[in-house]
Design a protein around this motif. Structure first.
Motif, PDB file in Angstrom:
ATOM      1  N   UNK A 109      27.603  -4.130 -16.815  1.00 51.42           N
ATOM      2  CA  UNK A 109      26.933  -5.009 -17.768  1.00 51.42           C
ATOM      3  C   UNK A 109      26.309  -4.194 -18.902  1.00 51.42           C
ATOM      4  N   UNK A 110      25.572  -3.161 -18.548  1.00 49.03           N
ATOM      5  CA  UNK A 110      24.915  -2.337 -19.567  1.00 49.03           C
ATOM      6  C   UNK A 110      25.938  -1.651 -20.469  1.00 49.03           C
ATOM      7  N   UNK A 111      27.008  -1.174 -19.875  1.00 49.04           N
ATOM      8  CA  UNK A 111      28.037  -0.500 -20.658  1.00 49.04           C
ATOM      9  C   UNK A 111      28.738  -1.457 -21.619  1.00 49.04           C
ATOM     10  N   UNK A 112      28.884  -2.709 -21.207  1.00 48.92           N
ATOM     11  CA  UNK A 112      29.532  -3.672 -22.101  1.00 48.92           C
ATOM     12  C   UNK A 112      28.663  -3.930 -23.336  1.00 48.92           C
ATOM     13  N   UNK A 113      27.356  -3.991 -23.148  1.00 43.43           N
ATOM     14  CA  UNK A 113      26.461  -4.153 -24.295  1.00 43.43           C
ATOM     15  C   UNK A 113      26.530  -2.930 -25.210  1.00 43.43           C
ATOM     16  N   UNK A 114      26.613  -1.737 -24.627  1.00 40.36           N
ATOM     17  CA  UNK A 114      26.775  -0.516 -25.424  1.00 40.36           C
ATOM     18  C   UNK A 114      28.090  -0.576 -26.196  1.00 40.36           C
ATOM     19  N   UNK A 115      29.141  -1.043 -25.532  1.00 40.70           N
ATOM     20  CA  UNK A 115      30.460  -1.177 -26.163  1.00 40.70           C
ATOM     21  C   UNK A 115      30.384  -2.081 -27.390  1.00 40.70           C
ATOM     22  N   UNK A 116      29.752  -3.248 -27.265  1.00 38.70           N
ATOM     23  CA  UNK A 116      29.638  -4.174 -28.390  1.00 38.70           C
ATOM     24  C   UNK A 116      28.841  -3.552 -29.539  1.00 38.70           C
TER      25      UNK A 116
END
Length: 362
Positions: A157-164
């Protein structure tokens, strides 16, 4: 027996209608065992996630001609595994593209090159931040290690926010104000990025007044503004009727999910526990499932034990509700207070639990 790929050189004469009056010449080198008999031209509506076949043409001596009416992003497909994306922008545009399995060179269309560079960056970011975590989750799941899966899911979840956020920073810092910007719009997030996005759209609007894809980007930015932190949350309308009253509870979570979404399903047991703990204190959840078939949502609700109201309109990402709330992926959620104000977004279950404990403890 090993087969060496055959090489076909196709020259496209792409006549872009009366609006542009431009002849676009594309030279495409294919490495394939499959001789292309037909080439398809597709217009891509990015924000509606739909493709429209404009024309199909047979190939005669490596040449063919297409005609279209609007600037935008087009896909040319020669075989199942061979396609290119082209950004057509203006009159008198002459484009030369050399694409094979090992290289991609563009002359005459900086916007097409921008699109290609963005997509390469997006894939690299996704693979580095998301794909590797999901691969480890799959291994942990197969080994029946639930605590490991739980921790990795939070990391995902945290990595997906970083990705965006990486995609937004790339878009704002590396992209020019060309129509290639439209390609990035599907993954826009608002809040701190909104002023610069609006400025880029304004520049495009002056250059392409009345163009549909620029109007779509402007509308997307307006919706981002309406779903920014501290904005008044949109109504959740099903068949024209509001299905949630934000004033009826202290806090309401609008949870967008899908029966097919692994991260959603892994989060659901935690959300059930949180709901049971905080519902007596004025916490409500309303779910909206992105589905093609309602039966799949109902089966997932039963399996996961979801005991709050859930809705779907069976339109997947073509749903007007998805548009209204600017949902480009799931899980996505909005935490809304009893004044209808969005106070948090995209909380994973652990952060949600902490937030509710702080706001609803008596």
């Amino acid at each position: 027996m090993n087969y060496q790929p055959l090489v076909f050189s196709l020259i496209f004469y792409f006549m872009v209608g009366t609006l542009l009056g431009a002849e676009i010449k594309l030279n495409w080198l294919l490495e394939t065992n499959e001789s292309p008999q037909e080439v398809e031209l597709v217009y891509w509506n990015v924000l509606n996630r739909t493709e429209k076949v404009i024309s199909k043409k047979g190939v005669e001596q490596g040449r063919f001609t297409f005609q279209a009416d609007l600037p935008g992003i087009y896909k040319l497909s020669a075989t199942r595994n061979h396609e290119i994306w082209v950004v057509i922008e203006n009159v008198d545009q002459q484009i030369s593209i050399h694409k094979s399995s090992s290289e991609f060179n563009v002359h005459g269309s900086p916007a097409t090159l921008e699109l290609s560079d963005y997509e390469n960056f997006r894939k690299a970011s996704f693979n580095r931040l998301i794909k590797v975590v999901r691969e480890v989750i799959a291994v942990a799941s197969k080994a029946n290690q639930p605590s490991e899966v739980e921790q990795l899911s939070l990391l995902e979840h945290d990595h997906y926010q970083i990705h965006l956020n990486e995609l937004m920073n790339y878009t704002l810092n590396e992209m020019d104000t060309s129509l290639a910007l439209y390609y990035t719009a599907l993954r826009w997030i608002g809040d701190q990025y909104l002023p610069q996005l609006q400025q880029m759209i304004s520049t495009l609007n002056r250059e392409y007044p009345g163009l549909l894809i620029v109007e779509q980007m402007a509308a997307k930015a307006e919706r981002l503004e309406k779903t920014a932190l501290h904005s008044t949350a949109p109504e959740l309308l099903i068949e024209g009727e509001s299905v949630v009253d934000y004033t009826a509870n202290q806090l309401t979570l609008i949870e967008f999910w899908g029966s097919w979404c692994g991260p959603c399903r892994r989060s659901n047991p935690h959300l059930v526990s949180i709901y049971n703990q905080f519902h007596p204190n004025g916490f409500e959840v309303v779910g909206f499932a992105i589905e093609r078939k309602k039966d799949r949502m109902l089966k997932a609700i039963e399996t996961d034990g979801l005991n709050w109201k859930n809705y779907t309109d069976e339109k997947m990402y073509q749903s007007p509700i998805i548009d209204q709330f600017n949902v480009s992926s799931v899980p996505t959620n909005f935490l809304i207070n009893n004044k209808g104000e969005i106070i948090a977004k995209n909380l994973h279950w652990k952060a949600l639990n902490k937030t509710l404990a702080e706001l609803l403890s008596h």
